[in-house]
Design an enzyme around this catalytic site. Structure first.
Site, PDB file in Angstrom:
ATOM      1  N   PRO A  59       2.919  -5.647   4.138  1.00  0.00           N
ATOM      2  CA  PRO A  59       1.484  -5.832   3.974  1.00  0.00           C
ATOM      3  C   PRO A  59       0.721  -6.064   5.280  1.00  0.00           C
ATOM      4  O   PRO A  59      -0.510  -6.082   5.264  1.00  0.00           O
ATOM      5  CB  PRO A  59       1.388  -7.071   3.092  1.00  0.00           C
ATOM      6  CG  PRO A  59       2.647  -7.819   3.333  1.00  0.00           C
ATOM      7  CD  PRO A  59       3.692  -6.814   3.708  1.00  0.00           C
ATOM      8  N   ASP A 104      -0.424   5.748   7.534  1.00  0.00           N
ATOM      9  CA  ASP A 104      -1.799   5.728   7.040  1.00  0.00           C
ATOM     10  C   ASP A 104      -2.490   4.404   7.337  1.00  0.00           C
ATOM     11  O   ASP A 104      -1.954   3.546   8.023  1.00  0.00           O
ATOM     12  CB  ASP A 104      -1.891   6.147   5.569  1.00  0.00           C
ATOM     13  CG  ASP A 104      -0.877   5.465   4.714  1.00  0.00           C
ATOM     14  OD1 ASP A 104      -0.793   4.234   4.793  1.00  0.00           O
ATOM     15  OD2 ASP A 104      -0.147   6.168   3.988  1.00  0.00           O
ATOM     16  N   LYS A 137      -6.150   8.158   4.378  1.00  0.00           N
ATOM     17  CA  LYS A 137      -6.198   7.552   3.054  1.00  0.00           C
ATOM     18  C   LYS A 137      -7.116   6.351   3.008  1.00  0.00           C
ATOM     19  O   LYS A 137      -6.681   5.229   2.862  1.00  0.00           O
ATOM     20  CB  LYS A 137      -4.799   7.110   2.566  1.00  0.00           C
ATOM     21  CG  LYS A 137      -3.856   8.215   2.252  1.00  0.00           C
ATOM     22  CD  LYS A 137      -3.671   8.345   0.758  1.00  0.00           C
ATOM     23  CE  LYS A 137      -2.552   9.308   0.460  1.00  0.00           C
ATOM     24  NZ  LYS A 137      -1.276   8.617   0.353  1.00  0.00           N
ATOM     25  N   GLY A 141       2.060   1.412   3.893  1.00  0.00           N
ATOM     26  CA  GLY A 141       1.831  -0.020   3.730  1.00  0.00           C
ATOM     27  C   GLY A 141       2.588  -0.544   2.525  1.00  0.00           C
ATOM     28  O   GLY A 141       2.823   0.186   1.560  1.00  0.00           O
ATOM     29  N   GLY A 142       2.994  -1.794   2.583  1.00  0.00           N
ATOM     30  CA  GLY A 142       3.652  -2.417   1.431  1.00  0.00           C
ATOM     31  C   GLY A 142       4.963  -1.752   1.098  1.00  0.00           C
ATOM     32  O   GLY A 142       5.777  -1.471   1.983  1.00  0.00           O
ATOM     33  N   THR A 181       5.806  -5.646  -0.899  1.00  0.00           N
ATOM     34  CA  THR A 181       4.578  -5.132  -1.479  1.00  0.00           C
ATOM     35  C   THR A 181       3.458  -6.165  -1.336  1.00  0.00           C
ATOM     36  O   THR A 181       3.715  -7.364  -1.182  1.00  0.00           O
ATOM     37  CB  THR A 181       4.807  -4.755  -2.951  1.00  0.00           C
ATOM     38  OG1 THR A 181       3.666  -4.041  -3.418  1.00  0.00           O
ATOM     39  CG2 THR A 181       5.041  -5.978  -3.825  1.00  0.00           C
ATOM     40  N   ALA A 182       2.211  -5.689  -1.361  1.00  0.00           N
ATOM     41  CA  ALA A 182       1.068  -6.579  -1.142  1.00  0.00           C
ATOM     42  C   ALA A 182       1.101  -7.784  -2.080  1.00  0.00           C
ATOM     43  O   ALA A 182       0.769  -8.901  -1.675  1.00  0.00           O
ATOM     44  CB  ALA A 182      -0.232  -5.794  -1.322  1.00  0.00           C
ATOM     45  N   MET A 231      -6.133  -2.336  -5.378  1.00  0.00           N
ATOM     46  CA  MET A 231      -7.314  -1.474  -5.312  1.00  0.00           C
ATOM     47  C   MET A 231      -8.376  -1.930  -6.313  1.00  0.00           C
ATOM     48  O   MET A 231      -8.997  -1.111  -6.988  1.00  0.00           O
ATOM     49  CB  MET A 231      -6.911  -0.015  -5.598  1.00  0.00           C
ATOM     50  CG  MET A 231      -5.913   0.509  -4.585  1.00  0.00           C
ATOM     51  SD  MET A 231      -5.129   2.064  -5.066  1.00  0.00           S
ATOM     52  CE  MET A 231      -3.841   1.510  -6.175  1.00  0.00           C
ATOM     53  N   GLY A 251      -4.306  -9.751   3.460  1.00  0.00           N
ATOM     54  CA  GLY A 251      -3.223 -10.713   3.309  1.00  0.00           C
ATOM     55  C   GLY A 251      -2.128 -10.569   4.356  1.00  0.00           C
ATOM     56  O   GLY A 251      -1.824  -9.465   4.794  1.00  0.00           O
TER      57      GLY A 251
HETATM   58  N1  SAH Z   1       2.187   0.489  -1.468  1.00  0.00           N
HETATM   59  C1  SAH Z   1       1.293  -0.607  -1.245  1.00  0.00           C
HETATM   60  C2  SAH Z   1       0.037  -0.523  -2.079  1.00  0.00           C
HETATM   61  C3  SAH Z   1      -0.811   0.667  -1.808  1.00  0.00           C
HETATM   62  S1  SAH Z   1      -2.294   0.675  -2.764  1.00  0.00           S
HETATM   63  C4  SAH Z   1       2.033  -1.921  -1.494  1.00  0.00           C
HETATM   64  O1  SAH Z   1       3.129  -1.919  -2.022  1.00  0.00           O
HETATM   65  O2  SAH Z   1       1.486  -2.964  -1.128  1.00  0.00           O
HETATM   66  C5  SAH Z   1      -3.424  -0.075  -1.671  1.00  0.00           C
HETATM   67  C6  SAH Z   1      -3.824  -1.441  -2.160  1.00  0.00           C
HETATM   68  O3  SAH Z   1      -2.844  -2.385  -1.824  1.00  0.00           O
HETATM   69  C7  SAH Z   1      -5.072  -1.994  -1.517  1.00  0.00           C
HETATM   70  O4  SAH Z   1      -6.232  -1.473  -2.130  1.00  0.00           O
HETATM   71  C8  SAH Z   1      -4.923  -3.462  -1.780  1.00  0.00           C
HETATM   72  O5  SAH Z   1      -5.245  -3.770  -3.103  1.00  0.00           O
HETATM   73  C9  SAH Z   1      -3.447  -3.647  -1.631  1.00  0.00           C
HETATM   74  N2  SAH Z   1      -3.068  -4.154  -0.294  1.00  0.00           N
HETATM   75  C10 SAH Z   1      -2.262  -3.575   0.592  1.00  0.00           C
HETATM   76  N3  SAH Z   1      -2.113  -4.342   1.696  1.00  0.00           N
HETATM   77  C11 SAH Z   1      -2.859  -5.440   1.480  1.00  0.00           C
HETATM   78  C12 SAH Z   1      -3.130  -6.619   2.245  1.00  0.00           C
HETATM   79  N4  SAH Z   1      -2.585  -6.816   3.457  1.00  0.00           N
HETATM   80  N5  SAH Z   1      -3.942  -7.558   1.706  1.00  0.00           N
HETATM   81  C13 SAH Z   1      -4.483  -7.381   0.488  1.00  0.00           C
HETATM   82  N6  SAH Z   1      -4.267  -6.289  -0.265  1.00  0.00           N
HETATM   83  C14 SAH Z   1      -3.469  -5.332   0.213  1.00  0.00           C
END
Ligand code: SAH
Length: 471
Positions: free
Chosen positions: A225, A248, A270, A301-302, A331-332, A383, A412
């Site tokens: 994250p 991305d 994205k 991400g995540g 994951t976030a 999202m 976060g």
């Molecule tokens: N694959 C990613 C999610 C992708 S969808 C995962 O597993 O985390 C993108 C959404 O993830 C963002 O709109 C937000 O809701 C969330 N997100 C990702 N990183 C974040 C962060 N550092 N803080 C808060 N929300 C986050």
């Protein structure tokens, strides 16, 4: 160099340990791992040490040390807290030219035990010559994280092929061959547990070194994250080996910093509305780059399999039979919950947790509201910023109490993290009043009340905690 490093073959050889306490046990554990037969002498001996001795056909003598205990030994260790006894063991062992170690008394030692990274048959020994053992241990910890646990199996594979490779190449070519094996797809296959395929590919490479020369591969990696320390060791290793990285917007700059300096970086975008590159093109680009023989890292991400379209990107690879692997990320939901001090489940508050996309389809999140409105569960919306007020409204309409606590975590796990706390009735106004930008994560449920007590992470934001109704 104050000490000359050697590796001793102790299999079935007798080693004397005088002492039976914790330190003696630690030494015994190591010696037993090397197959030594232990002779333990001490009035009282730990159970583990007794077991270790029995394991390799050794013996325990519950009594004081006697000179004759050194008979037939190839090595001696004194680990007692009686200085004169330690001195005696050291003197008598040296009189017989036996290597001797007295724990924590360098002056009485003829050898010292290094810090060890064990990927047998690959073993790395690190020593500061007794000058800075803590530093040696820190170096060891670094190496432990850098060298995959499966290196041992890789070394065993190499040993099975050693003779065949030796007769196939002259020396310089042989070295190049092994470098390719240890750094390329064969090693990666081993690391993902596909040993037979690794063996097959090694055989193919040996039979026709040029034919399989440039085989690319793709690693789909979860970059977590934001906080770079939340990367996995595997992610870091593959990022350090990459020829090219596709990333991305959600991959933090701090994480990108850890990509190999010489790797090409391709931004594939994205943002909600600005798709820097359409998904189909990303999928195709991955295939193209791998077919050029590149080591491709697709960094997301995540976690790549949670709202990350990770599946789509590797389907095309699979259909082109391009080797790939998937490395999970934090994951976030996990990252934000941990860094906001909000346990996602809790015996008193939530027996389950759901990850939901807040992305609107035809103006409505496409989910089953009656199910989501049930109590006793935590909801995490990804999202969800744009549809925030619709989400809260729908939950209340379907029966969730308006006073259900809600946290919105912005950016976060990063230095810019901010947590807004309200409830289903108040959070939308709070967000509207506080100039919130993505990425944000919405956590709904009674667990949010724990934030007040468990919040531990301090970011650099001025008002990192904003609670509805408080000024
Ligand atoms: N694959 C990613 C999610 C992708 S969808 C995962 O597993 O985390 C993108 C959404 O993830 C963002 O709109 C937000 O809701 C969330 N997100 C990702 N990183 C974040 C962060 N550092 N803080 C808060 N929300 C986050």
């Amino acid at each position: 160099m104050d000490y000359f490093p050697v590796f001793l073959d102790l299999k079935q050889r007798t080693c004397l340990i005088v002492g039976g306490g914790d330190i003696a046990t630690r030494k015994g554990r190591l010696l037993a791992r090397a197959g030594a037969r232990l002779r333990i002498v001490a009035p009282s001996v730990s159970d583990e040490l007794v077991q270790l001795a029995e394991q390799n056909g050794g013996q325990v003598h519950w009594r004081e040390y006697a000179t004759a205990d050194l008979d037939g030994c190839v090595l001696a260790i004194a680990a007692t807290d009686i200085e004169t006894l330690n001195q005696q063991v050291s003197d008598e062992a040296q009189a017989r030219y036996l290597p001797v170690n007295v724990v924590d008394s360098p002056a009485l030692c003829t050898y010292i035990t290094p810090a060890i990274v064990d990927r047998s048959p690959l073993v790395i020994a690190i020593s500061s010559g007794g000058e800075a053992p803590v530093l040696a241990r820190m170096v060891r910890a670094k190496l432990e994280t850098l060298i995959p646990a499966t290196y041992g199996r890789l070394a065993q594979l190499a040993s099975r092929w050693r003779e065949r490779v030796k007769s196939a190449f002259v020396e310089a070519d042989r070295r190049r061959f092994w470098e390719r094996i240890f750094q390329g797809p064969v090693a990666e296959l081993m690391f993902s547990g596909r040993e037979q395929e690794a063996e097959q590919l090694l055989g193919d490479t040996l039979a026709a070194p040029d034919a399989v020369d440039r085989r690319g591969e793709v690693a789909l990696i979860g970059g977590g994250p934001g906080d770079p320390e939340l990367l996995t060791l595997k992610a870091l290793r593959l990022m350090q080996q990459a020829d090219v990285v596709l990333y991305d917007r959600l991959v933090s700059p701090e994480v990108m910093e850890l990509v190999r300096r010489d790797a090409d970086r391709i931004y594939v975008g994205k943002r909600r509305s600005d798709h820097a590159m359409p998904q189909q093109n990303i999928n195709e680009l991955l295939v193209e780059l791998a077919q050029e023989g590149k080591r491709v890292v697709r960094l997301k991400g995540g976690d790549p399999f949670i709202f990350g379209r990770g599946g789509e990107e590797i389907e095309l690879l699979a259909s082109h039979r391009i080797p790939f692997q998937v490395v999970p990320g934090i994951t976030a939901a996990s990252g934000c919950a941990a860094y906001a001090g909000i346990p996602l489940t809790h015996r008193d508050h939530a027996q389950s947790v759901r990850f939901i996309t807040g992305h609107l389809k035809d103006g409505q999140p496409n989910v089953s509201w009656p199910e989501l409105a049930m109590p006793g569960q935590t909801l995490v919306f990804y999202m969800g910023l744009v549809g925030l007020s619709e989400i809260c409204q729908a939950l209340v309409e379907h029966g969730r109490a308006p006073g259900t606590p809600v946290a919105l975590v912005e950016k976060g796990t990063t230095r810019d993290q901010r947590v807004l706390i309200g409830d289903l009735a108040t959070i939308s106004d709070l967000v509207a009043a506080n100039d919130v930008h993505g990425p944000t994560l919405l956590i709904v449920g009674e667990v949010v009340t724990l934030h007040g007590q468990l919040n531990w992470f301090v970011s650099d934001r001025k008002h990192a905690q904003i609670v509805a109704g408080e000024e």
